[in-house]
Design a protein around this motif. Structure first.
Motif, PDB file in Angstrom:
ATOM      1  N   ASP A 174       0.832  -1.201   0.000  1.00  0.00           N
ATOM      2  CA  ASP A 174       0.000   0.000   0.000  1.00  0.00           C
ATOM      3  C   ASP A 174       0.868   1.254   0.000  1.00  0.00           C
ATOM      4  OD1 ASP A 174      -2.542   1.510   0.344  1.00  0.00           O
ATOM      5  OD2 ASP A 174      -1.661   1.987   2.293  1.00  0.00           O
ATOM      6  N   ALA A 175       1.962   1.230   0.770  1.00  0.00           N
ATOM      7  CA  ALA A 175       2.864   2.383   0.806  1.00  0.00           C
ATOM      8  C   ALA A 175       3.536   2.617  -0.544  1.00  0.00           C
ATOM      9  CB  ALA A 175       3.926   2.171   1.885  1.00  0.00           C
ATOM     10  N   MET A 176       3.705   1.542  -1.321  1.00  0.00           N
ATOM     11  CA  MET A 176       4.359   1.672  -2.623  1.00  0.00           C
ATOM     12  C   MET A 176       3.378   1.962  -3.760  1.00  0.00           C
ATOM     13  SD  MET A 176       7.091  -1.486  -2.375  1.00  0.00           S
ATOM     14  CE  MET A 176       7.868  -1.056  -3.931  1.00  0.00           C
ATOM     15  N   TRP A 177       2.187   1.357  -3.690  1.00  0.00           N
ATOM     16  CA  TRP A 177       1.249   1.409  -4.815  1.00  0.00           C
ATOM     17  C   TRP A 177      -0.055   2.124  -4.502  1.00  0.00           C
ATOM     18  CZ3 TRP A 177       1.359  -4.611  -5.861  1.00  0.00           C
ATOM     19  CH2 TRP A 177       2.649  -4.979  -6.287  1.00  0.00           C
ATOM     20  N   GLY A 178      -0.309   2.439  -3.252  1.00  0.00           N
ATOM     21  CA  GLY A 178      -1.632   2.930  -2.879  1.00  0.00           C
ATOM     22  C   GLY A 178      -1.844   4.409  -3.111  1.00  0.00           C
ATOM     23  N   TYR A 179      -1.530   4.882  -4.286  1.00  0.00           N
ATOM     24  CA  TYR A 179      -1.675   6.299  -4.615  1.00  0.00           C
ATOM     25  C   TYR A 179      -2.710   6.479  -5.717  1.00  0.00           C
ATOM     26  CZ  TYR A 179       2.715   6.772  -2.067  1.00  0.00           C
ATOM     27  OH  TYR A 179       3.688   6.719  -1.106  1.00  0.00           O
ATOM     28  N   ARG A 180      -3.461   7.544  -5.623  1.00  0.00           N
ATOM     29  CA  ARG A 180      -4.457   7.835  -6.658  1.00  0.00           C
ATOM     30  C   ARG A 180      -3.819   8.678  -7.761  1.00  0.00           C
ATOM     31  NH1 ARG A 180     -10.052   8.917  -3.186  1.00  0.00           N
ATOM     32  NH2 ARG A 180     -10.213   6.776  -2.398  1.00  0.00           N
ATOM     33  N   THR A 181      -2.823   8.093  -8.409  1.00  0.00           N
ATOM     34  CA  THR A 181      -2.154   8.722  -9.534  1.00  0.00           C
ATOM     35  C   THR A 181      -2.475   7.922 -10.788  1.00  0.00           C
ATOM     36  OG1 THR A 181      -0.153   7.405  -9.190  1.00  0.00           O
ATOM     37  CG2 THR A 181      -0.287   9.507  -8.034  1.00  0.00           C
ATOM     38  N   GLU A 182      -2.072   8.457 -11.922  1.00  0.00           N
ATOM     39  CA  GLU A 182      -2.374   7.781 -13.179  1.00  0.00           C
ATOM     40  C   GLU A 182      -1.770   6.388 -13.223  1.00  0.00           C
ATOM     41  OE1 GLU A 182      -1.706   8.453 -18.014  1.00  0.00           O
ATOM     42  OE2 GLU A 182      -1.171  10.012 -16.551  1.00  0.00           O
ATOM     43  N   ARG A 183      -0.580   6.203 -12.647  1.00  0.00           N
ATOM     44  CA  ARG A 183       0.096   4.910 -12.708  1.00  0.00           C
ATOM     45  C   ARG A 183      -0.491   3.894 -11.736  1.00  0.00           C
ATOM     46  NH1 ARG A 183       4.629   3.014 -14.969  1.00  0.00           N
ATOM     47  NH2 ARG A 183       5.550   1.138 -14.048  1.00  0.00           N
ATOM     48  N   TYR A 184      -0.907   4.336 -10.561  1.00  0.00           N
ATOM     49  CA  TYR A 184      -1.276   3.392  -9.497  1.00  0.00           C
ATOM     50  C   TYR A 184      -2.760   3.350  -9.162  1.00  0.00           C
ATOM     51  CZ  TYR A 184       3.751   3.206  -8.643  1.00  0.00           C
ATOM     52  OH  TYR A 184       5.102   3.045  -8.781  1.00  0.00           O
ATOM     53  N   GLU A 185      -3.567   4.190  -9.771  1.00  0.00           N
ATOM     54  CA  GLU A 185      -4.991   4.271  -9.422  1.00  0.00           C
ATOM     55  C   GLU A 185      -5.660   2.902  -9.473  1.00  0.00           C
ATOM     56  OE1 GLU A 185      -8.821   5.649  -8.529  1.00  0.00           O
ATOM     57  OE2 GLU A 185      -6.905   6.725  -8.387  1.00  0.00           O
ATOM     58  N   TYR A 186      -5.350   2.119 -10.482  1.00  0.00           N
ATOM     59  CA  TYR A 186      -5.982   0.807 -10.629  1.00  0.00           C
ATOM     60  C   TYR A 186      -5.081  -0.330 -10.153  1.00  0.00           C
ATOM     61  CZ  TYR A 186      -9.293   3.462 -13.382  1.00  0.00           C
ATOM     62  OH  TYR A 186     -10.212   4.390 -13.782  1.00  0.00           O
ATOM     63  N   PHE A 187      -3.815  -0.269 -10.483  1.00  0.00           N
ATOM     64  CA  PHE A 187      -2.906  -1.348 -10.107  1.00  0.00           C
ATOM     65  C   PHE A 187      -2.803  -1.498  -8.588  1.00  0.00           C
ATOM     66  CE2 PHE A 187       1.205  -3.331  -9.285  1.00  0.00           C
ATOM     67  CZ  PHE A 187       1.204  -4.385 -10.201  1.00  0.00           C
ATOM     68  N   GLY A 188      -2.827  -0.392  -7.865  1.00  0.00           N
ATOM     69  CA  GLY A 188      -2.664  -0.449  -6.417  1.00  0.00           C
ATOM     70  C   GLY A 188      -3.949  -0.590  -5.631  1.00  0.00           C
ATOM     71  N   LYS A 189      -5.072  -0.725  -6.327  1.00  0.00           N
ATOM     72  CA  LYS A 189      -6.371  -0.735  -5.644  1.00  0.00           C
ATOM     73  C   LYS A 189      -6.507  -1.929  -4.701  1.00  0.00           C
ATOM     74  CE  LYS A 189      -9.688   0.912  -8.032  1.00  0.00           C
ATOM     75  NZ  LYS A 189      -9.918   2.179  -7.297  1.00  0.00           N
ATOM     76  N   THR A 190      -6.105  -3.121  -5.128  1.00  0.00           N
ATOM     77  CA  THR A 190      -6.231  -4.307  -4.275  1.00  0.00           C
ATOM     78  C   THR A 190      -5.377  -4.171  -3.024  1.00  0.00           C
ATOM     79  OG1 THR A 190      -6.666  -5.728  -6.190  1.00  0.00           O
ATOM     80  CG2 THR A 190      -5.949  -6.805  -4.163  1.00  0.00           C
ATOM     81  N   ALA A 191      -4.136  -3.723  -3.188  1.00  0.00           N
ATOM     82  CA  ALA A 191      -3.251  -3.556  -2.033  1.00  0.00           C
ATOM     83  C   ALA A 191      -3.814  -2.526  -1.064  1.00  0.00           C
ATOM     84  CB  ALA A 191      -1.860  -3.137  -2.501  1.00  0.00           C
ATOM     85  N   ALA A 192      -4.361  -1.433  -1.578  1.00  0.00           N
ATOM     86  CA  ALA A 192      -4.927  -0.401  -0.720  1.00  0.00           C
ATOM     87  C   ALA A 192      -6.138  -0.915   0.053  1.00  0.00           C
ATOM     88  CB  ALA A 192      -5.309   0.823  -1.551  1.00  0.00           C
ATOM     89  N   ARG A 193      -7.015  -1.658  -0.628  1.00  0.00           N
ATOM     90  CA  ARG A 193      -8.203  -2.183   0.052  1.00  0.00           C
ATOM     91  C   ARG A 193      -7.833  -3.243   1.084  1.00  0.00           C
ATOM     92  NH1 ARG A 193      -9.512   1.710  -1.908  1.00  0.00           N
ATOM     93  NH2 ARG A 193     -11.239   2.184  -3.328  1.00  0.00           N
ATOM     94  N   LEU A 194      -6.858  -4.087   0.768  1.00  0.00           N
ATOM     95  CA  LEU A 194      -6.423  -5.097   1.723  1.00  0.00           C
ATOM     96  C   LEU A 194      -5.801  -4.447   2.945  1.00  0.00           C
ATOM     97  CD1 LEU A 194      -5.972  -8.062   2.456  1.00  0.00           C
ATOM     98  CD2 LEU A 194      -3.821  -7.976   1.154  1.00  0.00           C
ATOM     99  N   ASP A 195      -5.005  -3.411   2.730  1.00  0.00           N
ATOM    100  CA  ASP A 195      -4.399  -2.703   3.855  1.00  0.00           C
ATOM    101  C   ASP A 195      -5.468  -2.037   4.720  1.00  0.00           C
ATOM    102  OD1 ASP A 195      -1.936  -1.607   5.210  1.00  0.00           O
ATOM    103  OD2 ASP A 195      -2.876   0.279   4.595  1.00  0.00           O
ATOM    104  N   ASP A 196      -6.476  -1.439   4.082  1.00  0.00           N
ATOM    105  CA  ASP A 196      -7.585  -0.838   4.847  1.00  0.00           C
ATOM    106  C   ASP A 196      -8.277  -1.891   5.706  1.00  0.00           C
ATOM    107  OD1 ASP A 196      -7.177   1.688   3.832  1.00  0.00           O
ATOM    108  OD2 ASP A 196      -8.726   1.543   2.297  1.00  0.00           O
ATOM    109  N   LEU A 197      -8.507  -3.070   5.139  1.00  0.00           N
ATOM    110  CA  LEU A 197      -9.187  -4.135   5.865  1.00  0.00           C
ATOM    111  C   LEU A 197      -8.362  -4.606   7.059  1.00  0.00           C
ATOM    112  CD1 LEU A 197     -11.530  -6.201   6.029  1.00  0.00           C
ATOM    113  CD2 LEU A 197     -10.193  -7.678   4.500  1.00  0.00           C
TER     114      LEU A 197
END
Length: 307
Positions: A174-197
């Motif tokens: 999440d720290a690496m990919w969990g950004y709402r930028t053009e590169r990570y908005e979709y690729f990092g979504k799973t990691a961000a949601r898992l980290d939130d959970l």
């Protein structure tokens, strides 16, 4: 036994801090970077690729941890658990990084304080004034205390080695990919949601700990009134309660990626200053002591009550 292993891991961190070389999370981060470059070829359609990458990078280490938990004898498992928990937590490192901001800020060396806080936060630190630097560092102590200290303890106490490995892997991604930028908005979504959970319960226990170790009524009031205004479902309770416990105002406007973002104000009282950073570190230490005390007390009571 798990509570005493937590105490040993904290003592080890206090004595040694993070290893300067060969940290497993650095190796893990290298794997994550290489995999992201290989699989994130279509950033606008990469939810599936991000899901597979997250599953591989979290699931693989967890399977190894499950094997160790089930098959290693206690005399080998216990030292391994202490070692992994020590590597997963970072209270001393957080303390050192925060003091590296507080000291030059108190001495009036704003450029040095900006450079130091840049090691803690992702916002544009060159645009920060003294209050902005102190606010950023204090928020980082409170939020990283939840992510890098208390969540690791929670998952270790709840699920042992697999729990702490799963949390640390997801949190790192999440720290690496969990950004709402053009590169990570979709690729990092799973990691961000898992980290939130994985952080949902630990974040609220951390907020409660901050409240109990500071200005309790104000902290609870700020948590109740302000947490839902924050964009992150877990950072909101932690920082609102932490700001209230310290009796300061955090949040507010801050520069991110070349744009000024207006954030809600959290807490109540004067704005942050250099002394606020040190106060947040004292709050973190008291909360950590409370967690260890509760864990050890619960372990002793369970052992006394067992036949």
């Amino acid at each position: 036994m798990s509570a005493w292993l937590c105490v040993l891991a904290v003592l080890l961190d206090t004595a040694l801090g993070e290893p300067r070389r060969g940290h497993p999370l650095v190796v893990f981060g290298g794997w994550a970077t290489a995999l992201e470059r290989r699989w994130n070829r279509r950033p606008d359609r990469s939810v599936g690729a991000g899901f597979k990458a997250t599953l591989l990078l979290v699931g693989g280490p967890v399977l190894v941890a499950v094997f160790c938990q089930w098959w290693l004898p206690p005399l080998l498992l216990w030292p391994l658990q202490v070692l992994v928990l020590w590597l997963a937590m970072a209270p001393r490192s957080l303390h050192e990084h925060a003091l590296a901001v507080a000291r030059p800020l108190a001495a009036g060396d704003l450029p040095a304080a900006r450079a130091a806080v840049g090691q803690l936060v992702s916002r544009d630190t060159n645009a920060l004034d003294e209050t902005g630097v102190a606010t950023a560092a204090t928020e980082s102590v409170l939020e990283n205390g939840a992510d890098a200290v208390f969540a690791s303890l929670f998952w270790f106490l709840l699920a042992g080695l697999p729990g702490v490995v799963a949390h640390r892997a997801a949190n790192t991604l999440d720290a690496m990919w969990g950004y709402r930028t053009e590169r990570y908005e979709y690729f990092g979504k799973t990691a961000a949601r898992l980290d939130d959970l994985l952080n949902w319960v630990p974040a609220r226990l951390t907020a409660l700990s901050y409240a109990l170790c500071g200005r309790t009524q104000l902290a609870l009031s700020c948590w109740r009134r302000q947490a839902r205004q924050w964009s992150s479902p877990n950072a909101g309770p932690v920082m609102a309660a932490g700001a209230g416990a310290l009796g300061v105002s955090l949040g507010g406007g801050a520069p991110y990626h070349g744009q000024w973002r207006q954030r809600p104000v959290l807490g109540a009282g004067p704005v942050a200053e250099a002394a606020t950073i040190k106060a947040s570190l004292r709050l973190l230490r008291r909360a950590l002591g409370l967690w260890l005390l509760v864990a050890v007390t619960g372990s002793v009571l369970l052992s006394v009550g067992s036949p």
